[in-house]
Design a protein around this motif. Structure first.
Motif, short mmCIF file in Angstrom:
data_model
loop_
_atom_site.label_atom_id
_atom_site.label_comp_id
_atom_site.label_asym_id
_atom_site.label_seq_id
_atom_site.Cartn_x
_atom_site.Cartn_y
_atom_site.Cartn_z
N ARG A 162 0.65 -1.30 0.08
CA ARG A 162 -0.11 0.10 0.13
C ARG A 162 0.84 1.39 0.03
O ARG A 162 0.69 2.17 -0.64
N ASP A 163 2.00 1.07 0.79
CA ASP A 163 2.78 2.40 0.71
C ASP A 163 3.97 1.97 1.45
O ASP A 163 4.25 0.89 2.15
N ILE A 164 5.35 2.63 0.96
CA ILE A 164 6.59 2.55 1.50
C ILE A 164 6.91 3.79 2.22
O ILE A 164 6.85 5.00 1.18
N ARG A 165 7.36 4.20 3.25
CA ARG A 165 7.57 5.70 3.70
C ARG A 165 8.93 5.16 4.58
O ARG A 165 9.02 4.50 5.32
N GLY A 166 9.43 6.58 4.92
CA GLY A 166 10.66 6.51 6.00
C GLY A 166 11.47 7.64 5.89
O GLY A 166 11.10 8.73 4.98
N ASP A 167 12.46 7.70 6.43
CA ASP A 167 13.40 8.91 6.62
C ASP A 167 14.74 8.33 7.15
O ASP A 167 14.73 7.62 8.19
N LEU A 206 17.28 6.00 8.41
CA LEU A 206 17.57 4.74 8.59
C LEU A 206 16.07 4.12 9.59
O LEU A 206 16.32 3.22 10.34
N MET A 207 15.09 4.75 9.06
CA MET A 207 13.88 4.17 9.58
C MET A 207 12.64 4.07 8.54
O MET A 207 12.80 5.07 7.75
N ALA A 208 12.12 3.10 8.31
CA ALA A 208 11.35 2.70 7.34
C ALA A 208 10.03 1.68 7.39
O ALA A 208 10.23 1.07 8.54
N CYS A 209 9.31 1.72 6.73
CA CYS A 209 7.96 0.96 6.85
C CYS A 209 7.35 0.54 5.58
O CYS A 209 7.27 1.19 4.62
N ILE A 210 7.15 -0.77 5.40
CA ILE A 210 6.30 -1.22 4.19
C ILE A 210 4.73 -1.42 4.69
O ILE A 210 4.80 -2.31 5.61
N GLU A 211 3.84 -0.69 4.37
CA GLU A 211 2.44 -0.87 4.74
C GLU A 211 1.81 -1.85 3.72
O GLU A 211 1.82 -1.50 2.43
N CYS A 212 1.31 -3.06 4.11
CA CYS A 212 0.67 -3.97 3.47
C CYS A 212 -0.86 -3.74 3.21
O CYS A 212 -1.49 -3.19 4.00
N ARG A 213 -1.25 -4.24 2.07
CA ARG A 213 -2.69 -4.10 1.77
C ARG A 213 -3.23 -5.31 1.30
O ARG A 213 -2.75 -6.19 0.91
N THR A 214 -4.44 -5.44 1.47
CA THR A 214 -5.33 -6.76 1.22
C THR A 214 -5.71 -6.66 -0.41
O THR A 214 -5.87 -5.69 -0.96
N PRO A 215 -5.93 -7.82 -0.96
CA PRO A 215 -6.28 -8.08 -2.51
C PRO A 215 -7.26 -7.20 -2.68
O PRO A 215 -7.59 -6.59 -3.83
N ASP A 216 -8.46 -7.27 -1.99
CA ASP A 216 -9.85 -6.70 -2.36
C ASP A 216 -9.96 -5.05 -2.04
O ASP A 216 -10.77 -4.38 -2.10
N GLY A 217 -8.92 -4.62 -1.38
CA GLY A 217 -8.58 -3.29 -1.03
C GLY A 217 -9.68 -2.84 0.20
O GLY A 217 -10.24 -1.80 0.35
N SER A 218 -10.40 -4.20 0.90
CA SER A 218 -11.30 -3.81 1.85
C SER A 218 -10.91 -3.20 3.10
O SER A 218 -11.56 -2.61 3.70
N GLU A 250 1.00 -5.11 13.39
CA GLU A 250 0.07 -5.01 12.67
C GLU A 250 0.25 -5.16 11.13
O GLU A 250 0.69 -6.44 10.75
N ASN A 251 0.00 -4.48 10.26
CA ASN A 251 -0.04 -4.69 8.75
C ASN A 251 1.13 -3.97 8.31
O ASN A 251 1.43 -3.83 6.99
N LEU A 252 2.25 -3.78 9.23
CA LEU A 252 3.47 -3.17 8.78
C LEU A 252 4.58 -4.00 8.86
O LEU A 252 4.64 -4.92 9.65
N CYS A 253 5.64 -3.82 8.08
CA CYS A 253 6.65 -4.59 8.12
C CYS A 253 7.95 -3.31 8.40
O CYS A 253 8.09 -2.52 7.53
#
Length: 456
Positions: free
Chosen positions: A373-378, A380-392, A420-423
């Motif tokens: 869903r998103d990759i963000r950071g600054d 040496l800190m970062a996050c990959i936010e995951c999303r579901t296939p149906d976008g629900s 949660e839904n974050l890496c």
């Protein structure tokens, strides 16, 4: 009683209650037992080696296996392992560290109150705000303003001002004088709204809250420069400066929680001024302060505030009745000094400023996978936010997706933090470009595999 040749995994399952433990599977899930570490890698009891892309828990700065820190620990423990910090008792490492931090801090933040960790440092900052207004004849100013998605710790007040709803379970939380503003996550802005207008909206909401509660009742606003555990949320440009301006107009103290962003993670010892252009009334520090080798936290406080409540202006009998048995622990402070020495000698902050943009650029290459869903950071800190296939927006399913990505990475020798839904990613500050490449290639394979499975 002897414990020779004991199965320590079984002992852990039988006797340890971990922070954030899954009590639904208490005693049934065997943890990973870590036994050794060197540089940016850790080894488990089965002999497997992993690249630690979470830096322990945001806190690893100079890397594992640094003899300089272990030697400082031993030397101080043999000389003076502990004495009470209460009242007029002092120790040399704590005094030296306070002077060192005062020299590194922005503005007039020259007074240091030591604690045991980030949670107790946040607790102390909030309590100091209450003490300050009480001692200056304004005891009604006790309300605290924080934000949705914020994480400030797990002690009572620190947990109460944390705004992560997923973390709120059966505990009691203070709700009579704690207020949560909207998260500054730009992904949450209404469709079609510009980032600039979203920032206006966030600041306006703060003004409206102050008007509703009354400036005469509000003690402080507490904010992480970047919301860390809440999803590495980077607020809009100018956000912190504008929120500080609001605080100044209404005599509200600004507390910058730099437990994660401080001590080099964004390329500076303190990010508040260097990265975000503000000098707050207090800065909270911990984690990287000792590179995780010892537990230690600190609150840096404006001399202006202390001048108003000390000397002839002191309240009542003049005693600041707050602190901890292990405040300014000499061994922990000695390790922090050795850690700062290493960081200066090896140019760690400059290294972060050099490799941080590379880390963010490599991660940005992974944006196009369907599961992302998103990759963000600054830096040496970062996050990959995951999303579901149906976008629900089904959080439980997104959490399972992040968990599978984590499991894939772990099987390939990479540790990321599923939350949660974050890496979440926060590698040791000495991470090399080659290490960053390895992190991103394993993540690429994990995201490709999960996208193929979940979005088939």
């Amino acid at each position: 009683m002897t414990f020779a040749n004991r199965d320590w995994l079984s002992a852990d399952c039988a006797h340890v209650l971990h922070p954030w433990a899954n009590v639904a599977a208490l005693g049934a899930e065997a943890p990973m037992m870590l036994v050794e570490a060197e540089g940016v890698r850790v080894k488990d009891s089965q002999g497997n080696t992993y690249l630690d892309a979470i830096g322990g828990m945001w806190c690893m700065t100079v890397g594992y296996g640094r003899h300089e820190l272990a030697d400082a620990m031993q030397k101080q423990a043999l000389r003076l392992p502990y004495y009470t910090p209460f009242g007029a008792m002092a120790n040399e490492p704590a005094a030296e560290l306070a002077a060192r931090l005062a020299a590194l801090a922005p503005g007039d933040l020259k007074r240091v109150h030591f604690t045991t960790c980030g949670s107790t440092a946040v607790e102390s900052a909030l309590r100091f705000a209450h003490y300050y207004f009480g001692a200056t004849g304004r005891p009604a100013k006790k309300h605290i303003v924080s934000r949705v998605d914020a994480y400030h710790g797990s002690t009572y007040l620190a947990a109460s001002v944390s705004g992560k709803q997923w973390d709120r379970t059966c505990f009691h939380y203070e709700d009579t004088f704690v207020h949560l503003l909207q998260s500054p996550n730009v992904l949450a802005r209404p469709p079609g709204m510009s980032v600039e207008r979203f920032c206006d909206r966030l600041v306006d909401a703060f003004e409206r809250l102050i008007a509703r509660v009354g400036a005469e009742n509000i003690a402080c606003f507490i904010a992480e420069p970047i919301l860390a555990s809440g999803g590495v949320i980077v607020p809009p440009d100018g956000y912190h400066q504008r929120m500080l301006e609001v605080c100044r107009r209404h005599d509200v103290l600004y507390i910058s929680d730099e437990v994660v962003t401080g001590i080099g993670r964004l390329g500076h010892y303190f990010a508040s001024e260097a990265r975000f252009g503000i000098v707050p009334d207090m800065i909270v520090s911990a984690k990287g302060l000792t590179s995780g080798y010892q537990p230690l936290g600190a609150v840096l406080i404006s001399e202006r505030l202390l001048a108003e409540i000390s000397g002839p202006r002191a309240y009542g009998h003049g005693v600041f009745t707050h602190g901890f048995t292990y405040s300014g622990h000499p061994v922990a402070c000695a390790v922090a000094l050795a850690n700062l020495d290493l960081m200066e000698r090896e140019g760690v902050c400059a290294h972060v400023r050099e490799v941080g943009p590379y880390f963010q650029a490599r991660l940005a290459e992974l944006r196009d996978f369907p599961v992302v869903r998103d990759i963000r950071g600054d830096h040496l800190m970062a996050c990959i936010e995951c999303r579901t296939p149906d976008g629900s927006g089904d959080l439980d399913e997104a959490i399972r997706i992040a968990g599978r990505i984590d499991a894939f990475c772990q099987a390939k020798g990479l540790l990321v933090r599923p939350y949660e839904n974050l890496c979440i990613l926060s590698p040791p500050l000495i991470v090399s470009r080659a290490d960053i490449d390895a992190i991103c290639e394993i993540l690429r394979a994990a995201l490709e595999t999960e996208s193929s499975r979940a979005f088939a």
